[in-house]
Design a protein around this motif. Structure first.
Motif, PDB file in Angstrom:
ATOM      1  N   VAL B  26       0.842  -1.205   0.000  1.00 11.00           N
ATOM      2  CA  VAL B  26       0.000   0.000   0.000  1.00 11.00           C
ATOM      3  C   VAL B  26       0.873   1.249   0.000  1.00 11.00           C
ATOM      4  O   VAL B  26       0.657   2.177  -0.789  1.00 11.00           O
ATOM      5  CB  VAL B  26      -0.940  -0.006   1.217  1.00 11.00           C
ATOM      6  CG1 VAL B  26      -1.623   1.347   1.357  1.00 11.00           C
ATOM      7  CG2 VAL B  26      -1.975  -1.104   1.076  1.00 11.00           C
ATOM      8  N   LEU B  30       1.024   4.072  -2.832  1.00 15.22           N
ATOM      9  CA  LEU B  30       0.680   5.468  -2.523  1.00 15.22           C
ATOM     10  C   LEU B  30       1.841   6.397  -2.859  1.00 15.22           C
ATOM     11  O   LEU B  30       1.654   7.466  -3.456  1.00 15.22           O
ATOM     12  CB  LEU B  30       0.322   5.606  -1.044  1.00 15.22           C
ATOM     13  CG  LEU B  30      -1.063   5.064  -0.656  1.00 15.22           C
ATOM     14  CD1 LEU B  30      -1.224   5.106   0.853  1.00 15.22           C
ATOM     15  CD2 LEU B  30      -2.159   5.852  -1.341  1.00 15.22           C
TER      16      LEU B  30
ATOM     17  N   LEU C  21     -13.102   5.727  -5.448  1.00  8.21           N
ATOM     18  CA  LEU C  21     -11.948   5.097  -4.792  1.00  8.21           C
ATOM     19  C   LEU C  21     -11.950   5.269  -3.266  1.00  8.21           C
ATOM     20  O   LEU C  21     -11.739   4.297  -2.543  1.00  8.21           O
ATOM     21  CB  LEU C  21     -10.648   5.643  -5.402  1.00  8.21           C
ATOM     22  CG  LEU C  21      -9.369   4.960  -4.923  1.00  8.21           C
ATOM     23  CD1 LEU C  21      -9.451   3.450  -5.126  1.00  8.21           C
ATOM     24  CD2 LEU C  21      -8.155   5.506  -5.663  1.00  8.21           C
ATOM     25  N   PRO C  22     -12.211   6.478  -2.746  1.00  8.05           N
ATOM     26  CA  PRO C  22     -12.214   6.611  -1.279  1.00  8.05           C
ATOM     27  C   PRO C  22     -13.232   5.681  -0.621  1.00  8.05           C
ATOM     28  O   PRO C  22     -12.963   5.106   0.439  1.00  8.05           O
ATOM     29  CB  PRO C  22     -12.604   8.083  -1.061  1.00  8.05           C
ATOM     30  CG  PRO C  22     -12.288   8.761  -2.339  1.00  8.05           C
ATOM     31  CD  PRO C  22     -12.458   7.752  -3.411  1.00  8.05           C
ATOM     32  N   ALA C  25     -11.901   2.114  -0.771  1.00 10.97           N
ATOM     33  CA  ALA C  25     -10.790   1.978   0.169  1.00 10.97           C
ATOM     34  C   ALA C  25     -11.319   1.929   1.595  1.00 10.97           C
ATOM     35  O   ALA C  25     -10.909   1.080   2.407  1.00 10.97           O
ATOM     36  CB  ALA C  25      -9.817   3.140  -0.011  1.00 10.97           C
ATOM     37  N   SER C  28     -13.123  -1.343   2.282  1.00 11.47           N
ATOM     38  CA  SER C  28     -12.184  -2.462   2.386  1.00 11.47           C
ATOM     39  C   SER C  28     -11.474  -2.417   3.733  1.00 11.47           C
ATOM     40  O   SER C  28     -11.254  -3.452   4.370  1.00 11.47           O
ATOM     41  CB  SER C  28     -11.188  -2.448   1.227  1.00 11.47           C
ATOM     42  OG  SER C  28      -9.981  -1.844   1.599  1.00 11.47           O
ATOM     43  N   ALA C  29     -11.139  -1.201   4.196  1.00 12.81           N
ATOM     44  CA  ALA C  29     -10.482  -1.097   5.496  1.00 12.81           C
ATOM     45  C   ALA C  29     -11.405  -1.590   6.597  1.00 12.81           C
ATOM     46  O   ALA C  29     -10.990  -2.390   7.458  1.00 12.81           O
ATOM     47  CB  ALA C  29     -10.075   0.357   5.753  1.00 12.81           C
ATOM     48  N   PHE C 215     -10.045  -4.664  -1.018  1.00 15.94           N
ATOM     49  CA  PHE C 215      -8.674  -4.175  -0.909  1.00 15.94           C
ATOM     50  C   PHE C 215      -7.960  -4.277  -2.251  1.00 15.94           C
ATOM     51  O   PHE C 215      -7.332  -3.327  -2.721  1.00 15.94           O
ATOM     52  CB  PHE C 215      -7.940  -5.008   0.150  1.00 15.94           C
ATOM     53  CG  PHE C 215      -6.486  -4.689   0.282  1.00 15.94           C
ATOM     54  CD1 PHE C 215      -6.074  -3.581   0.995  1.00 15.94           C
ATOM     55  CD2 PHE C 215      -5.527  -5.505  -0.294  1.00 15.94           C
ATOM     56  CE1 PHE C 215      -4.733  -3.279   1.124  1.00 15.94           C
ATOM     57  CE2 PHE C 215      -4.185  -5.215  -0.175  1.00 15.94           C
ATOM     58  CZ  PHE C 215      -3.783  -4.102   0.530  1.00 15.94           C
ATOM     59  N   ALA C 218      -9.428  -1.697  -4.624  1.00 19.27           N
ATOM     60  CA  ALA C 218      -8.984  -0.333  -4.327  1.00 19.27           C
ATOM     61  C   ALA C 218      -7.542  -0.125  -4.781  1.00 19.27           C
ATOM     62  O   ALA C 218      -7.206   0.869  -5.426  1.00 19.27           O
ATOM     63  CB  ALA C 218      -9.119  -0.065  -2.827  1.00 19.27           C
ATOM     64  N   LEU C 219      -6.708  -1.102  -4.474  1.00 22.50           N
ATOM     65  CA  LEU C 219      -5.292  -0.966  -4.805  1.00 22.50           C
ATOM     66  C   LEU C 219      -5.088  -0.958  -6.319  1.00 22.50           C
ATOM     67  O   LEU C 219      -4.298  -0.174  -6.855  1.00 22.50           O
ATOM     68  CB  LEU C 219      -4.519  -2.122  -4.154  1.00 22.50           C
ATOM     69  CG  LEU C 219      -3.099  -1.807  -3.721  1.00 22.50           C
ATOM     70  CD1 LEU C 219      -3.064  -0.537  -2.904  1.00 22.50           C
ATOM     71  CD2 LEU C 219      -2.548  -2.972  -2.921  1.00 22.50           C
ATOM     72  N   LEU C 222      -6.184   2.363  -7.668  1.00 24.23           N
ATOM     73  CA  LEU C 222      -5.169   3.377  -7.357  1.00 24.23           C
ATOM     74  C   LEU C 222      -3.977   3.245  -8.301  1.00 24.23           C
ATOM     75  O   LEU C 222      -3.500   4.229  -8.874  1.00 24.23           O
ATOM     76  CB  LEU C 222      -4.707   3.204  -5.904  1.00 24.23           C
ATOM     77  CG  LEU C 222      -3.518   4.071  -5.493  1.00 24.23           C
ATOM     78  CD1 LEU C 222      -3.958   5.521  -5.359  1.00 24.23           C
ATOM     79  CD2 LEU C 222      -2.910   3.585  -4.190  1.00 24.23           C
TER      80      LEU C 222
END
Lengths: 202, 51, 243, 218
Positions: B26, B30, C21-22, C25, C28-29, C215, C218-219, C222
């Motif tokens: 991650v 990022l 995306l937020p 994310a 998923s968190a 997860f 999201a990744l 990103l």
């Protein structure tokens, strides 16, 4: 047999280098491409040869009638001059090795390994390949590099004989070959705006 | 904290290794996202300045 | 009716993912933390495996995503080859490192679980071996992307590699099964216990799987955004050079 | 097609063609193994089929980057791609030439090297059969790898990384045939599977190789 190119645009590395290329070439005629280095002559020829897809436009050319000769001659150093030619002759199923050797004065060198030739001799061998293909459309990229005046004469004779036999030739060259050829300056076809394969991202 | 018994080492190390790997992935993503975004903004600014 | 292919337009993709995306994310968190905490703190030990059963909450979702990651790359590669959507190729590229890390997690947690259970870190069990081979495929795919400069060429080559690799990965799976069938130690030692796990383990596991899926999503989104930006930057710089 | 095959064979056999290098490498690997695992005859006998297979595979791998890279360097590849020969046929012929100059000598040399490793008497026949069926697939898969990496400078290492995972099924089935043969077990199933993998590879993979080669030439 006629070569017609309409509104062709070609790209190198995802970047358009020529746009709107148009020409028409009938039997027995040659077209000489001119333009500064990096103008896109090689890219245009490679596109004509079918090695890379055009970005747009049309080429009407029977690929089965075309032979392409690039900067590099594709000569194998460990094979003799004759073996090198024989390979292409067999691949194109045309038996004209003797005539090709003669046209470029390679007869005395026939049994020499191609690796032992000088740069000019190698180039002559590369051009002799054209004669064993039996193809009617020649697409040639800087064929006269490293040739001396005499060898340029041989090449010009070979082209003239080819055209006289109803062939066509598209040649990128800086040298005056003494041919009755149309001249096309590719710099005319520079894209007016920048066009890339990344249009989605611009 | 639950009692993990004699396998505590195995369970904890499994969680530690996995979460660490995920965290690295991650953070790397990022970091790269940020760097590329900044670089792109610089190029865009230059471009807009020219036009 | 808007076509799904609209989202393959980079601008559209960027604006849509910018908004979603937020949320993905965050979800998923939440799912990951809740699932793992539930599994780690609130479930009992298995009568046979003891507390090592807790490793299942990492191992099974990671293994699933390792395979699904490759399948996603395969689908994205096909979309690129057929429809030439750049975003698709870049998404495949973005997913590869994530899938590779998932494979590593599956292998490592498997090894850590296997040590007390089987008495060895590593056995050439078909399942383990297949994952190792899958990891090698991921490595090759990533290395090929990294080795080629031109974006479209790289996309074409890696897509074909992904296709051919999928066939060979499948073949390898069967080959490995065949190769070690004599030593296979029966289902009791298999890690795949979804069919017979009790509900106490099953529900937190489901939550963890959902967390891993989100997860991964999201990744990948990103990273795809990063790849799109890198590509745009390259295109702009090429334009500067031309002008 | 014959012309291309004859040329590639000539090039491999003439000076600098690298013919025999694979064979010498195979010999060295087999000689080194007893140094590594010890000279105990029973152990060598047991691992002989596997060692011979892995040796053959590595020897095959060694020469893969020559299949296309040399033709790329001197420009022949462009000319062959525009010649009246479908690229699919050209890559198949190149794979065949690679097998004739690398795989076939390995198949023939394997029994001789088997003696060094105390391969059991029953094993020789099946060893040769398994290699004879398996090594063509290695050449075809290797040609695919070579086509993928032909545009990359110093792509040899990457080529190995890409090709080795693809070799897994062939290695498993091939070595299994050799092992079962040496132990006097039935080889029917792995032999059938090995044959199937080889046939499928030879039939389908040249299309993928030609496709990636076209991408690399443009």
């Amino acid at each position: 047999m006629e070569l017609i190119v309409e509104d062709l645009s070609v790209a190198r590395g995802g970047m358009a280098v020529l746009e709107g290329v148009c020409f028409r070439l009938a039997c027995g005629h040659a077209l000489v491409l001119r333009g500064p280095n990096g103008a896109g002559k090689t890219t245009l020829l490679r596109t004509l040869a079918g090695l890379q897809p055009p970005r747009g436009g049309r080429i009407s050319l029977d690929r089965e009638a075309m032979v392409y000769a690039a900067h590099a001659d594709g000569i194998k150093a460990v094979l003799t001059v004759e073996e090198n030619l024989r390979f292409w002759a067999d691949l194109y199923r045309v038996d004209a090795v003797g005539a090709a050797l003669e046209a470029f004065a390679l007869g005395p060198l026939a049994d020499r390994p191609a690796g032992a030739l000088s740069a000019g001799q190698k180039r002559r061998l590369g051009l002799a390949r054209l004669l064993v293909t039996g193809r009617r459309v020649w697409v040639l990229d800087e064929p006269t590099v490293s040739l001396d005046a005499e060898a340029v004469g041989m090449f010009a004779r070979a082209v003239r004989a080819h055209l006289a036999g109803g062939g066509l030739a598209v040649i990128a060259t800086h040298i005056e070959l003494g041919l009755e050829a149309e001249v096309l300056d590719v710099a005319r076809f520079r894209p007016r705006r920048v066009v890339t394969g990344d249009e989605d991202f611009l | 904290m639950p009692d993990l018994g004699k396998y505590a080492g195995a369970v904890l190390s499994a969680y530690a290794v996995s979460l660490a790997l995920l965290a690295v992935l991650v953070l790397w993503s990022l970091w790269r996202a940020k760097r590329v975004k900044a670089a792109l903004e610089k190029v865009e600014a230059r471009r807009n300045g020219q036009d | 009716m808007a076509s799904i292919w609209e989202y393959a337009n980079p601008r559209k993709f960027m604006s849509v993912t910018d908004r979603v995306l937020p949320w993905i994310a965050g979800l998923s968190a939440i799912a990951l933390v809740a699932g793992l905490a539930w599994g780690f703190f609130l479930t009992p030990d298995d009568y046979r495996q003891g507390s090592t059963v807790k490793i299942i909450y990492l191992h099974v979702p990671a293994a699933l995503m390792a395979i699904n990651g490759w399948l996603m790359m395969l689908a994205a590669s096909l979309v690129w080859l057929v429809r030439r959507h750049h975003v698709s190729a870049l998404a495949a590229r973005a997913a590869a490192p994530v899938g590779a890390v998932m494979t590593v997690i599956a292998l490592l947690t498997g090894a850590i679980w296997g040590q007390p259970m089987w008495g060895t870190w590593w056995a050439w069990d078909p399942r383990l071996t297949s994952f190792l081979i899958l990891f090698l495929f991921y490595l090759g795919y990533i290395a090929l992307w990294a080795a080629i400069e031109d974006g479209d060429t790289a996309a074409d080559l890696t897509s074909v590699l992904c296709l051919v690799g999928s066939v060979f990965a499948l073949l390898s799976r069967y080959a490995v099964n065949f190769w070690n069938q004599g030593l296979h130690q029966g289902a009791s030692l298999s890690l795949d216990k979804e069919e017979n796990v009790a509900d106490v383990f099953y529900f937190p596991l489901l939550l963890c799987i959902a967390g891993f899926v989100l997860f991964f999503l999201a990744l990948v989104l990103l990273r795809t955004r990063t790849e799109i930006r890198a590509r745009r930057m390259r295109a702009l710089m090429a334009r500067e050079r031309m002008a | 097609m014959k012309a291309l095959l004859v040329r590639d064979l000539k090039l491999a056999v003439r000076a600098g063609g690298g013919f025999g290098l694979g064979l010498a490498f195979f010999l060295i690997v087999v000689v080194l193994v007893p140094f590594a695992v010890g000279p105990e005859t029973a152990l060598l006998t047991r691992i002989a089929p596997g060692i011979l297979w892995i040796g053959a595979l590595l020897a095959c791998l060694l020469s893969l980057d020559r299949i296309l890279a040399l033709d790329r360097e001197d420009g022949s590849l462009d000319l062959i791609a525009t010649a009246p020969l479908p690229l699919e046929a050209a890559v198949s012929v190149k794979a065949l030439a690679h097998w004739l100059t690398t795989g076939l000598p390995l198949v023939i040399a394997a029994p001789v090297l088997g003696v060094l490793l105390n391969l059991r008497g029953e094993g020789y026949g099946w060893l040769v059969v398994s290699l004879a069926i398996g090594t063509p697939a290695l050449s075809v898969i290797g040609t695919f790898g070579a086509a993928l990496t032909v545009g990359i400078k110093r792509g040899g290492l990457l080529l190995s990384l890409l090709v080795l995972p693809l070799y897994v099924p062939v290695l498993i089935f091939g070595a299994e045939v050799a092992r079962r043969g040496a132990e006097g077990l039935s080889v029917a199933t792995p032999l059938a599977l090995l044959g199937a993998v080889t046939c499928g590879t030879i039939a389908l993979l040249p299309f993928a190789s030609a496709a990636v080669l076209r991408v690399n030439l443009r």
